[in-house]
Motif scaffolding. Sequence first.
Motif, mmCIF file in Angstrom:
data_model
loop_
_atom_site.group_PDB
_atom_site.id
_atom_site.type_symbol
_atom_site.label_atom_id
_atom_site.label_comp_id
_atom_site.label_asym_id
_atom_site.label_seq_id
_atom_site.Cartn_x
_atom_site.Cartn_y
_atom_site.Cartn_z
ATOM 1 N N UNK A 75 -9.197 -69.777 -19.815
ATOM 2 C CA UNK A 75 -9.660 -69.056 -18.625
ATOM 3 C C UNK A 75 -8.474 -68.831 -17.688
ATOM 4 N N UNK A 76 -8.211 -67.572 -17.384
ATOM 5 C CA UNK A 76 -7.181 -67.207 -16.417
ATOM 6 C C UNK A 76 -7.864 -66.726 -15.145
ATOM 7 N N UNK A 77 -7.474 -67.305 -14.009
ATOM 8 C CA UNK A 77 -8.079 -66.928 -12.728
ATOM 9 C C UNK A 77 -7.011 -66.994 -11.640
ATOM 10 N N UNK A 78 -7.221 -66.220 -10.579
ATOM 11 C CA UNK A 78 -6.260 -66.232 -9.478
ATOM 12 C C UNK A 78 -6.952 -65.751 -8.202
ATOM 13 N N UNK A 79 -6.421 -66.221 -7.092
ATOM 14 C CA UNK A 79 -6.856 -65.745 -5.791
ATOM 15 C C UNK A 79 -5.613 -65.445 -4.964
ATOM 16 N N UNK A 80 -5.749 -65.404 -3.651
ATOM 17 C CA UNK A 80 -4.615 -65.029 -2.813
ATOM 18 C C UNK A 80 -3.532 -66.095 -2.774
ATOM 19 N N UNK A 81 -3.854 -67.328 -3.093
ATOM 20 C CA UNK A 81 -2.875 -68.409 -2.956
ATOM 21 C C UNK A 81 -2.491 -69.076 -4.272
ATOM 22 N N UNK A 82 -3.437 -69.190 -5.214
ATOM 23 C CA UNK A 82 -3.189 -69.973 -6.426
ATOM 24 C C UNK A 82 -3.482 -69.172 -7.683
ATOM 25 N N UNK A 83 -2.847 -69.619 -8.735
ATOM 26 C CA UNK A 83 -3.102 -69.094 -10.078
ATOM 27 C C UNK A 83 -3.545 -70.272 -10.937
ATOM 28 N N UNK B 234 0.865 -69.075 -5.936
ATOM 29 C CA UNK B 234 1.305 -67.698 -6.191
ATOM 30 C C UNK B 234 2.756 -67.490 -5.758
ATOM 31 N N UNK B 235 3.206 -68.220 -4.731
ATOM 32 C CA UNK B 235 4.583 -68.137 -4.264
ATOM 33 C C UNK B 235 5.248 -69.478 -4.483
ATOM 34 N N UNK B 236 6.353 -69.483 -5.240
ATOM 35 C CA UNK B 236 7.026 -70.730 -5.550
ATOM 36 C C UNK B 236 7.588 -71.362 -4.288
ATOM 37 N N UNK B 237 7.499 -72.672 -4.137
ATOM 38 C CA UNK B 237 8.067 -73.341 -2.979
ATOM 39 C C UNK B 237 9.584 -73.254 -2.987
ATOM 40 N N UNK B 238 10.169 -73.090 -1.828
ATOM 41 C CA UNK B 238 11.627 -73.011 -1.748
ATOM 42 C C UNK B 238 12.229 -74.371 -1.961
#
Length: 363
Positions: free
Chosen positions: A295-303, A358-362
């Motif tokens: 199952x592949x799912x995503x929202x505005x913050x996580x994948x 969704x955005x990798x931590x710096x």
Amino acid sequence: MNRTQALLADAGLLALAALDAGFNQPGRAWEIGTAVLAVAALLLRRRWPVAAFALTLPALALVGSVIATLIALYAVALRYSNRYLLTGCGILAAAGYLFPGLEYQYPRADLVLTGIYATMTAAAPIFFGRLVHAQRELALRLEDIRAAREHERLLDAQATLAKERNQLAREMHDVVSHQVSLIAVQAGALSVSTTDPGVKSVADNVRTLSVDTLDELRHMVNLLRASGSTATELTPQPTLSDLDRLITGSGIETRLTGTAPDGIDTAVQRTIYRTIQEALTNVRKHAPGSTATIELAHDDTDFTVAVTNTPPTRPTLALPSARHGLVGIQERAALLGGTVKAAATGDGGFRLELRLPRTNPSR
């Protein structure tokens, strides 16, 4: 056994059953009909062994044709392991063998010996069928053991390589990063304190180069820490576009649901691919015969990626495991700021869930 060998075996068994029926010399039409039905029923034994066995019983009881019933009984024992079914079929075969038919009577003195012979005759194909079934299961288990040992060997090699890469990354970070940081700080101080335009320009240039070098160093350290396979940097790394090939080659009945968003970083794609790869490997290793759902799912913050498998349908074998695969997945997820959850499901299956931002931590 290939198709040609299977056809030859079927032809030989049909001929043997037909000869056995002919030796009993069925004369009346219904006797001939039951004999022909018993021989023809053997054609169904691979797909419907119980039905084929039932169709051979009239010829056994009324004509005395034994071979067709024994062949069908072997097919039942080869397919099924239910002891009640096998016992019932054995009793029917022994009773059919003892049935006197229309013209025969057993002497009372010979009835016990005949019963023992009938029981042994019915039990032989059952035991032989279970023996062949066990041999085939053992061959499958041995193949799983060989695959598991090869997988463990690869995991050990990957763990050793990952340890060496992590050590190298730490050395690079501790030594090179410290020295380059000092250069950047001193160049910045010189740029601020000097009044000579030429010296100031050179100091600013040195500081800029030092900062760029630190960025490249951090990127290289991250690559070294994330690398856990024997593939070199020159080898193309897997991405989500390779999932279909991975699923097809896994040998597991797998259903893929959901889609991935566009523009995912290659490191994230590689982590997702390796997670699914390890999950399918564990399904084959620890849950033979089960099916899997990805199952592949995503929202505005996580994948989110979840791999769930059903309970095994074949006997499982306790195989040695160092759990390097799950540790590697957790390390890959941690490098990207993600988490991994692994737990058994309520119906006896297993679920592995990977959640990445969704955005990798710096760093």
